[in-house]
Design a protein around this motif. Structure first.
Motif: not given
Length: 314
Positions: A32-36, A50-54, A61-62
């Motif tokens: 999962p961290l690799d995807v992020v 691509l969604p915006g991630y903070k 979470f998103t």
């Protein structure tokens, strides 16, 4: 085949097996961290799908909320295949190179020869596995906002890429991948040298003289050595990972790639994002790779011990 040659080949197979097991364990735990990380790397502020991630936590979470477990494990199969194959081949090529360089040096290698061994192994692995990493990257970047028909899986991805873009597309990002050989070289050189220092330190404090180095080190030692060596490699080579991910993105519907080549990535990133652009996603990368490297070396060293013990008992 001589007994010495047979023993050497068995040792190489053990290294490959230990490396493959380490690679598999890492992907399962850290994917999962690799995807992020991949999504942060390619998000240059101008990507619409691509969604915006903070931050890393918000991204996880998103993705979990909007895409579920499938989103967090997008590209898992090529990730497992690539990592298991890469680490297996890496340890195999690395050990072969070390043995070749050590033949006329009484088994002792300098830091420079450790570096050369790691670089040689990394280059061979990059050429063998780049197509798998390309597919993994593209599967990880597929989101509900994706405008192009998504790949249904690893086989469909390979088939579609070959049909729409040709065989050469499988080697997009190969130039920064080859530069990333320095990552493994730095990591393994740091690991070997830190391992020597740790063994020497523990040998001096041990009451048992001439003790086998394998018995001096434990899983905690391997974890610390793996994480420390990985940290040094990440900080020095991370920009090449960003370049590779950006080059490996899927072209738009009209078939035009977002970046035309390595130099184009360098110019566009510097122009629109500055130095920070080359370190997009590094937080997720550190969270993934520091513990991942610990896992890799814990599994690798302990599987190697197990294989040696089994061989001695045969």
């Amino acid at each position: 085949m001589s007994a010495e040659s047979s023993k050497r080949h068995q040792w190489q197979r053990e290294n490959a097996t230990a490396g493959a097991a380490a690679g598999f364990a890492t992907v399962v735990v850290m994917h999962p961290l690799d995807v992020v990380r991949t999504r942060f790397q390619v998000n240059d502020g101008r990507v619409s799908n691509l969604p915006g991630y903070k931050n890393t936590a918000h991204a996880i979470f998103t993705i979990a909320r909007s895409e579920g477990l499938r989103g967090l494990y997008a590209g898992f199969l090529p990730g497992v295949l690539g990592s298991t194959t890469s680490w297996g081949l890496y340890f195999f090529f690395y050990d072969k190179a070390k043995q070749r360089y050590a033949r006329n040096r009484e088994g002792k290698l300098s830091p420079g020869l450790h570096l050369a061994s790691a670089a040689e192994a990394g280059g061979l692995v990059s050429l063998c596995t780049n197509p798998v990493w390309l597919v993994k990257t593209r599967l990880q970047l597929q989101t509900p906002l994706h405008q192009t028909r998504p790949y249904s899986g690893i086989y469909d991805a390979f088939k579609t890429i070959l049909r729409e873009e040709g065989f050469s597309a499988l080697y997009k990002g190969i130039v920064p991948s080859l530069f990333l050989v320095s990552h493994g070289a730095i990591q393994f050189t740091a690991y070997e040298e830190l391992r020597k220092i740790t063994v020497d330190f523990k040998s001096k404090r041990s009451t048992v003289h001439n003790q086998n180095p394998d018995k001096l080190l434990n899983s905690v030692d391997y974890a610390v050595l793996g994480a420390t060596s990985k940290l040094a490699a990440i900080l020095l080579t991370y920009p090449f990972q960003v370049m590779r991910a950006r080059l490996q993105q899927r072209p738009s519907d009209d078939g035009v790639p977002r970046y035309m080549g390595t130099w184009h990535v360098v110019k566009e990133t510097a122009r629109f994002e500055g130095v920070r652009g080359y370190y997009k996603g590094i937080s997720a990368n550190l969270l993934r790779n520091a513990p991942a490297s610990s896992i890799i070396f814990i599994v690798y060293e302990n599987v190697l011990k197990l294989l040696k013990s089994t061989r001695r008992n045969d």
